[in-house]
Design an enzyme around this catalytic site. Structure first.
Site, short mmCIF file in Angstrom:
data_model
loop_
_atom_site.label_atom_id
_atom_site.label_comp_id
_atom_site.label_asym_id
_atom_site.label_seq_id
_atom_site.Cartn_x
_atom_site.Cartn_y
_atom_site.Cartn_z
N ASN A 9 0.88 -1.17 0.00
CA ASN A 9 0.00 0.00 0.00
C ASN A 9 0.91 1.22 0.00
O ASN A 9 1.50 1.56 1.02
CB ASN A 9 -0.89 -0.03 1.26
N LYS A 11 0.21 4.32 -0.36
CA LYS A 11 -0.36 5.56 0.18
C LYS A 11 -0.05 6.72 -0.78
O LYS A 11 0.00 6.50 -1.99
CB LYS A 11 0.16 5.80 1.60
N HIS A 94 -9.48 1.88 4.80
CA HIS A 94 -8.20 1.95 5.50
C HIS A 94 -8.33 2.91 6.68
O HIS A 94 -9.06 3.91 6.60
CB HIS A 94 -7.11 2.43 4.53
N GLU A 96 -6.55 5.22 7.74
CA GLU A 96 -6.27 6.63 7.42
C GLU A 96 -7.47 7.29 6.75
O GLU A 96 -7.72 8.48 6.94
CB GLU A 96 -5.00 6.72 6.54
N GLU A 166 -5.64 -4.40 10.65
CA GLU A 166 -4.54 -3.46 10.84
C GLU A 166 -4.77 -2.66 12.12
O GLU A 166 -5.52 -1.67 12.11
CB GLU A 166 -4.47 -2.48 9.66
N GLY A 172 2.70 2.28 10.62
CA GLY A 172 3.71 3.30 10.43
C GLY A 172 4.44 3.70 11.70
O GLY A 172 5.13 4.71 11.74
N SER A 212 3.40 -2.21 10.20
CA SER A 212 4.84 -2.35 10.37
C SER A 212 5.36 -3.75 10.00
O SER A 212 6.28 -4.27 10.64
CB SER A 212 5.26 -1.98 11.80
N GLY A 233 2.78 -1.07 4.18
CA GLY A 233 2.98 0.31 3.77
C GLY A 233 4.45 0.60 3.52
O GLY A 233 4.99 0.32 2.45
N GLY A 234 5.10 1.14 4.54
CA GLY A 234 6.48 1.61 4.42
C GLY A 234 7.44 0.65 3.72
O GLY A 234 8.20 1.07 2.83
#
Ligand code: PGA
Length: 251
Positions: A9, A11, A94, A96, A166, A172, A212, A233-234
């Site tokens: 993802n 983002k 999500h 966010e 999640e 994150g 994470s 994500g990251g």
């Protein structure tokens, strides 16, 4: 058997040029055929990515869309528009989007219905906040989100849905839920689906963990009984790292 699905993802990261560089790197790395691999890119990059990944098993998805067919919804994008640029998957709800853009269980449900109707594979995100976990409310929060998302969804459609658990406190932050904590909730989600539908359907639904996930912890997470994938994500932003996640078994 449930085919595991590992998804990146991105983002709000990567211009078209950056996305294309990633895709050209990734498609030259051998990826495990046992894992369904998906990249959730910004809207602007989807068309090119789908073109670059043509002939590979890598799929492309969008991170959001609107549940209406079309209309006066300035700034929104429809399922039809996503299909036209060859998105095959879509993330719904999500945290966010729930936190910053007013997404609710109701809109998640409307989007889930529209995604199914449009033959987009939905990844429905659920997860509790830190406050909710500290107040020991994680189970009730997850139950409310799952019941909200799956309202009026028939069993034969429900089995096509991917759920991503999640925990918001792990996104994150570098704080991963322990694999046991993650599995406990994923098993709970499967049980909720079993109660709503039946065991056969619940056993078909793939449940990812997200928060994470990185090359160093992915194998442990994927080794859990009720975890069928990861939403990352990251650690999905660099092609080599993403490939390490998909190829976690070969480490
Ligand atoms: P993270 O993000 O891997 O950077 O924690 C996960 C997500 O938000 O899907």
């Amino acid at each position: 058997m449930r085919k595991p699905v590992i998804a990146g993802n991105w983002k709000m990261h990567k211009t078209i040029a950056e996305a294309n560089n990633f895709a050209n790197e990734l498609k030259n790395i051998k990826l495990s055929p046992d894992i369904e691999t998906v990249v959730f890119a910004p809207f602007t990059a989807i068309k090119d990515l789908a073109e670059i990944f043509k002939g590979t098993d890598i799929k492309v998805g969008a991170q959001n869309f609107h549940f209406e067919e079309e209309g006066a919804f300035t700034g929104e994008i429809s399922a039809k528009m996503l299909k036209e640029i060859n998105a095959e998957y879509v993330i719904i709800g999500h945290s966010e989007r729930r936190q910053y853009f007013g997404e609710t269980d109701k809109t998640v449900n409307l989007k889930l219905k529209k995604a199914i109707e449009s033959a987009l594979v939905p990844v429905v995100c659920v997860g509790e906040s830190l406050d909710e976990r500290e107040a020991k409310k994680e189970f009730i929060v997850i139950k409310t989100q799952i019941e909200g998302a799956f309202g009026e969804i028939a069993g034969n459609d429900a089995e096509k849905v991917i759920v991503a658990y999640e925990p918001v406190w792990a996104i994150g932050t570098g704080k991963t839920a322990t694999s046991e904590q993650a599995n406990e909730i994923c098993a709970y989600i499967r049980n909720l689906l079993k109660e709503k539908y039946n065991e056969e359907i619940a056993n078909k639904v793939r449940i990812q963990y997200g928060g994470s996930v990185k090359p160093s912890n992915v194998a442990d997470i994927m080794g859990q009984s009720d975890i069928d994938g990861a939403l990352v994500g990251g650690a999905s932003l660099i092609a080599n790292d993403f490939a390490l996640l998909v190829n976690f078994k070969e480490k």
